[in-house]
Write a protein that holds these residues in place. Structure first.
Motif, short mmCIF file in Angstrom:
data_model
loop_
_atom_site.label_atom_id
_atom_site.label_comp_id
_atom_site.label_asym_id
_atom_site.label_seq_id
_atom_site.Cartn_x
_atom_site.Cartn_y
_atom_site.Cartn_z
N ILE A 282 12.33 -7.19 6.32
CA ILE A 282 11.25 -7.60 7.10
C ILE A 282 10.76 -6.34 8.12
O ILE A 282 11.55 -5.58 8.30
N ALA A 283 9.31 -6.29 8.01
CA ALA A 283 8.72 -5.11 8.87
C ALA A 283 7.55 -5.56 9.40
O ALA A 283 6.90 -6.60 9.20
N ALA A 284 7.11 -5.08 10.61
CA ALA A 284 6.05 -5.55 11.44
C ALA A 284 5.08 -4.17 11.52
O ALA A 284 5.73 -3.25 11.97
N HIS A 285 3.97 -4.19 11.37
CA HIS A 285 2.99 -3.20 11.83
C HIS A 285 1.51 -3.63 11.83
O HIS A 285 1.10 -4.41 11.05
N GLY A 286 0.74 -3.43 12.89
CA GLY A 286 -0.43 -3.77 12.98
C GLY A 286 -0.56 -5.21 12.99
O GLY A 286 0.09 -6.04 13.96
N TYR A 300 5.51 -9.73 0.34
CA TYR A 300 4.53 -10.22 1.08
C TYR A 300 3.69 -9.65 1.98
O TYR A 300 4.59 -8.77 2.73
N ARG A 301 2.64 -9.85 2.31
CA ARG A 301 1.97 -9.36 3.56
C ARG A 301 1.43 -10.79 4.37
O ARG A 301 0.73 -11.60 3.56
N GLY A 329 1.13 3.44 5.22
CA GLY A 329 1.31 2.67 4.09
C GLY A 329 2.59 1.61 4.55
O GLY A 329 3.17 1.79 5.61
N VAL A 330 2.81 0.79 3.50
CA VAL A 330 3.91 0.21 3.47
C VAL A 330 4.97 0.53 2.35
O VAL A 330 4.73 0.71 1.29
N ARG A 342 5.31 2.97 -2.49
CA ARG A 342 4.53 2.79 -1.38
C ARG A 342 3.37 2.03 -1.84
O ARG A 342 2.82 2.14 -2.83
N PHE A 343 2.95 1.10 -0.95
CA PHE A 343 1.69 0.38 -0.98
C PHE A 343 0.43 0.83 0.13
O PHE A 343 1.02 0.78 1.05
#
Length: 346
Positions: A282-286, A300-301, A329-330, A342-343
């Motif tokens: 899991i990661a969180a950004h913006g 998933y986004r 990016g992700v 990278r996405f």
């Protein structure tokens, strides 16, 4: 640009800050492998200039080494750089701040060793400055923040401390970044049945999950008070991340959200549920939370406000595990296919 200067000799063609500043001008490619042939890549971390990851196993690039690898890649440059000399050490969790890289590691030749009743240095919490001469020795007195038994499976960074979740050690262990604890490592979750799975930090405030009790704890490490239970009666809370407003954590089939300043009795909000496999990263950004599901090969986004349905941004991946995101990016690790992907999320 200390980091870029420190590794310029290992990354021919790197044009220093100009290449980093040009991120917004690059040709946009939605989904692309940026490194391949990695041996069990798992945790991943980012800063403005580079991508860092931990390989569970050794590969041909390390010769006959028995351990794993800690590696990096400058953004928009394909050269893969070994941060550590080959050894028996197997890095697991990783985090970075402005000046240092932090990681947990286990002696792979002793991975099955029982901890019970032993004073051992099998498991470690380590650090190195970003301007270190590479590849660096994997373990030295200067790089060691903690040694013991009970591997650290997740790391979070506060302003002054490094926090590590040790599920089989039944502890959250923390150490000062400047290593002034003098071998006195404060711990949370003192119950022998505790199984902390995730940890997140903001300044002196640290949050951690306990899968055995179904609780989330909060602790202000700037004072002497004991941690308190923030939420209970949860089902197997796992990895956790935090932003300025909320906590987000993995469950066995999805993601939950909870305000950091919640009203009494407020219930967590479900952002994602019904997954066929247990989510792994899991990661969180913006405005988004990003989640990997290794067994399903999916990424998933999810909008933090839950205003739209979660979106599967990648499928048929080779074991997506660790994930991180920033303005460039992700990024995630494909543990089974040995890729770093990278996405572009714009």
């Amino acid at each position: 640009m200390t980091l870029a200067l420190g590794i310029a000799a290992l990354a021919p063609g790197l044009q220093g800050c100009a290449q980093i500043a040009g991120l917004d001008d690059r040709e946009v490619t939605p989904l692309i492998p940026i490194a391949e042939g990695q041996a069990g890549p798992r945790a991943i971390a980012l800063d403005e200039e580079a991508i860092y990851w931990a390989n569970e196993r050794s590969d041909g690039a390390q010769g006959s080494a028995k351990g794993g690898a800690l590696r990096m890649q400058i953004k928009d440059d394909r050269a893969v750089i070994d941060l550590l000399e080959p050894s028996v050490e197997s890095p697991e969790a990783i985090a970075v701040d402005a000046t240092h890289i932090y990681w947990s590691s286990t002696d792979s030749t002793r991975a099955e060793e029982s901890c019970q009743g032993k004073d051992t240095d099998r498991d470690k919490l380590l650090r190195m400055p970003k301007d270190a001469k590479l590849p660096a020795p994997p373990v030295t007195d200067e790089t060691t923040l903690w040694v013991g038994c009970g591997r650290i499976s997740a790391i979070a960074l506060g302003d002054d401390r490094v926090y590590g979740a040790r599920p089989k050690g039944h502890r959250i262990t923390w150490s000062r970044k400047d290593d002034t604890d003098n071998d006195n490592y404060p711990t949370g979750v003192t119950s022998p049945t505790g199984a902390p799975a995730g940890v997140a930090a903001d300044g002196d405030i640290v949050y951690f999950t306990d899968q055995s009790t179904g609780e989330i704890f909060v602790d202000d490490t700037g004072n002497e008070e004991k941690e308190t239970v923030l939420l209970d009666e949860l089902t197997m809370p796992g990895l956790i991340v935090v932003d300025e407003a909320n906590l987000y954590w993995l469950t066995q089939d999805g993601v939950l959200r909870y305000p950091r300043s919640a009203s009494t009795g407020e219930a967590p909000v479900t952002l994602l549920d019904g997954l066929s496999s247990v989510p792994t990263g899991i990661a969180a950004h913006g405005d988004y939370v990003y989640v990997t599901v290794r067994d399903a090969g999916s990424v998933y986004r999810i909008r933090k406000d839950g205003s739209v349905e979660p979106e599967e941004i990648a499928s048929a991946q080779g074991g997506p595990t660790g994930i991180a995101a920033d303005r460039s990016g992700v990024y995630w690790t494909n543990s089974d296919s040995g890729q770093i992907v990278r996405f572009n999320d714009e």
